[in-house]
Every structure is written in structure tokens, then in C-alpha cells.
Design a protein around this motif. Structure first.
Motif, PDB file in Angstrom:
ATOM      1  N   UNK A   1       0.802  -1.222   0.000  1.00  0.00           N
ATOM      2  CA  UNK A   1       0.000   0.000   0.000  1.00  0.00           C
ATOM      3  C   UNK A   1       0.836   1.273   0.000  1.00  0.00           C
ATOM      4  N   UNK A   2       1.956   1.224  -0.676  1.00  0.00           N
ATOM      5  CA  UNK A   2       2.823   2.398  -0.805  1.00  0.00           C
ATOM      6  C   UNK A   2       3.446   2.330  -2.194  1.00  0.00           C
ATOM      7  N   UNK A   3       3.517   3.450  -2.866  1.00  0.00           N
ATOM      8  CA  UNK A   3       4.093   3.487  -4.212  1.00  0.00           C
ATOM      9  C   UNK A   3       4.986   4.690  -4.345  1.00  0.00           C
ATOM     10  N   UNK A   4       6.266   4.433  -4.570  1.00  0.00           N
ATOM     11  CA  UNK A   4       7.239   5.472  -4.903  1.00  0.00           C
ATOM     12  C   UNK A   4       8.124   4.873  -5.987  1.00  0.00           C
ATOM     13  N   UNK A   5       7.906   5.280  -7.213  1.00  0.00           N
ATOM     14  CA  UNK A   5       8.612   4.711  -8.360  1.00  0.00           C
ATOM     15  C   UNK A   5      10.126   4.813  -8.227  1.00  0.00           C
ATOM     16  N   UNK A   6      10.604   5.797  -7.497  1.00  0.00           N
ATOM     17  CA  UNK A   6      12.054   5.958  -7.309  1.00  0.00           C
ATOM     18  C   UNK A   6      12.661   4.799  -6.527  1.00  0.00           C
ATOM     19  N   UNK A   7      11.834   4.040  -5.812  1.00  0.00           N
ATOM     20  CA  UNK A   7      12.342   2.934  -4.993  1.00  0.00           C
ATOM     21  C   UNK A   7      12.311   1.589  -5.714  1.00  0.00           C
ATOM     22  N   UNK A   8      11.736   1.523  -6.914  1.00  0.00           N
ATOM     23  CA  UNK A   8      11.607   0.234  -7.601  1.00  0.00           C
ATOM     24  C   UNK A   8      12.950  -0.479  -7.748  1.00  0.00           C
ATOM     25  N   UNK A   9      13.912   0.187  -8.336  1.00  0.00           N
ATOM     26  CA  UNK A   9      15.220  -0.444  -8.549  1.00  0.00           C
ATOM     27  C   UNK A   9      15.949  -0.726  -7.238  1.00  0.00           C
ATOM     28  N   UNK A  10      16.026   0.234  -6.313  1.00  0.00           N
ATOM     29  CA  UNK A  10      16.683  -0.079  -5.034  1.00  0.00           C
ATOM     30  C   UNK A  10      16.021  -1.242  -4.283  1.00  0.00           C
ATOM     31  N   UNK A  11      14.702  -1.371  -4.359  1.00  0.00           N
ATOM     32  CA  UNK A  11      14.040  -2.487  -3.680  1.00  0.00           C
ATOM     33  C   UNK A  11      14.462  -3.814  -4.305  1.00  0.00           C
ATOM     34  N   UNK A  12      14.527  -3.857  -5.622  1.00  0.00           N
ATOM     35  CA  UNK A  12      14.932  -5.094  -6.287  1.00  0.00           C
ATOM     36  C   UNK A  12      16.360  -5.479  -5.925  1.00  0.00           C
TER      37      UNK A  12
END
Length: 180
Positions: free
Chosen positions: A113-124
Motif C-alpha cells: 500500500x505504498x508506491x514510490x517509483x524511485x524505490x523500484x530499482x533499489x528495492x529489487x
């Protein structure tokens, strides 16, 4: 995140009854896949709120670090972990506008329930090879568009380099479960 955003989340959490051990569970969309979540290792819960999913993971034997912008939510998460006897669930206030908090790779990364596109790559990249990524967000599918909602197919595109186990979009929700 702005002070206004932090205050808004603090007010929201103050207005809720404290989470109880009966509230400890995975987010609804991931419950059918609970058997895929490990019983050992480490996890990160991004935007963990009151910590119900982090405590669920800790009860399974996973060492979890949960992060949220709201000091009120983090205080409630710590209290819930204590009530449940989960020393393996640790929580800290973090402003995710500055990126993910530093740390070692994890076996599970949960972001519900949280969306910050800037975190997509760091999360992966935070997840170990073979580790699990579980992401859910508000979606434009079945709801009105907004900057906080994922566009149709957005999670599959953003996490397409991973091995997708399951995903879905409907009724204003999008979710994805994948292995790195």
C-alpha cells in the motif's frame, strides 16, 4: 516527505485503535501465497505502518526491519511486536524520500500500500538472489488515476526483471509477488 505528510499519517494512525495480535497477518492479496514466505532469514517491510505484516513474518522466524514515516505508526508497531513476543521485529522511522535506509540484502522485501517509483530499482537490488519481493499499491485499474496510483501494468513493467510468481490488478489495487 513533507512535515505535512508526516503529520497527516500521524493523525491517521492516532485515529485508529491499536493493532492487536489478532490483526497480525499478511496483506490480503498475499495471503494465498503465505506458504512461499520463508521461516528463516531477514526481511524489510517498507512503509510498514503499524507493523502487522512485519510481526507476522517475525512470528514465522524471520528477522524483520520495518520502516515508516510516521513516528506514531512506528511506536504502535513496536508495541505490537512486544505484545506478540517478537524480538525479531525491529522498527524505525524513515523518510523514504531519501531512498531506502541502508542495510544488508534481505530474503524478503515487502512494500504494501505504498508506491514510490524511485524505490523500484533499489528495492529489487536489496533482495538476495532467490529472495521474494511482495509489492502492492493503489491502482488506476478500477479507480480514478492519481499520482499515488499505479498505471495499468506498471508493477509488471517496473519489476519485470524478476521472476514473477503471481500478480494482479483490479478494484483499485495492483500487486506483484516475484523472486529475484
Amino acid at each position: 516527505m513533507s512535515d505535512d505528510d508526516r503529520d497527516r499519517w500521524d493523525r491517521r494512525y492516532r485515529g485508529m485503535p491499536p493493532a492487536s495480535p489478532d490483526d497480525v497477518c499478511l496483506p490480503t492479496v498475499f495471503r494465498p501465497f503465505a506458504h512461499l514466505f520463508p521461516t528463516t532469514g531477514t526481511a524489510m517491510d517498507v512503509a510498514c505502518g503499524r507493523g502487522t505484516a512485519a510481526v507476522w513474518l517475525a512470528r514465522r522466524g524471520v528477522t524483520v526491519r520495518g520502516y515508516d514515516i510516521s513516528p506514531v505508526a512506528i511506536a504502535e508497531a513496536r508495541a505490537l511486536a512486544q505484545r506478540c513476543g517478537c524480538a525479531g521485529a525491529l522498527f524505525a522511522v524513515a523518510d523514504l524520500d531519501g531512498g531506502l535506509p541502508p542495510g544488508d540484502p534481505v530474503d524478503v522485501l515487502l512494500c504494501a500500500n505504498f508506491r514510490d517509483r524511485r524505490l523500484d530499482e533499489p528495492m529489487q537490488h536489496r533482495v538476495r538472489e532467490g529472495g521474494l519481493v511482495a509489492v502492492s499499491a493503489l491502482s488506476e485499474v478500477g479507480a480514478a488515476p492519481s499520482r499515488y496510483r499505479a498505471a495499468p501494468g506498471e508493477l509488471q513493467r517496473a519489476f519485470g526483471a524478476l521472476d514473477v510468481v503471481a500478480c494482479g490488478e483490479a478494484d483499485g489495487r495492483a500487486w506483484l509477488l516475484a523472486r529475484r
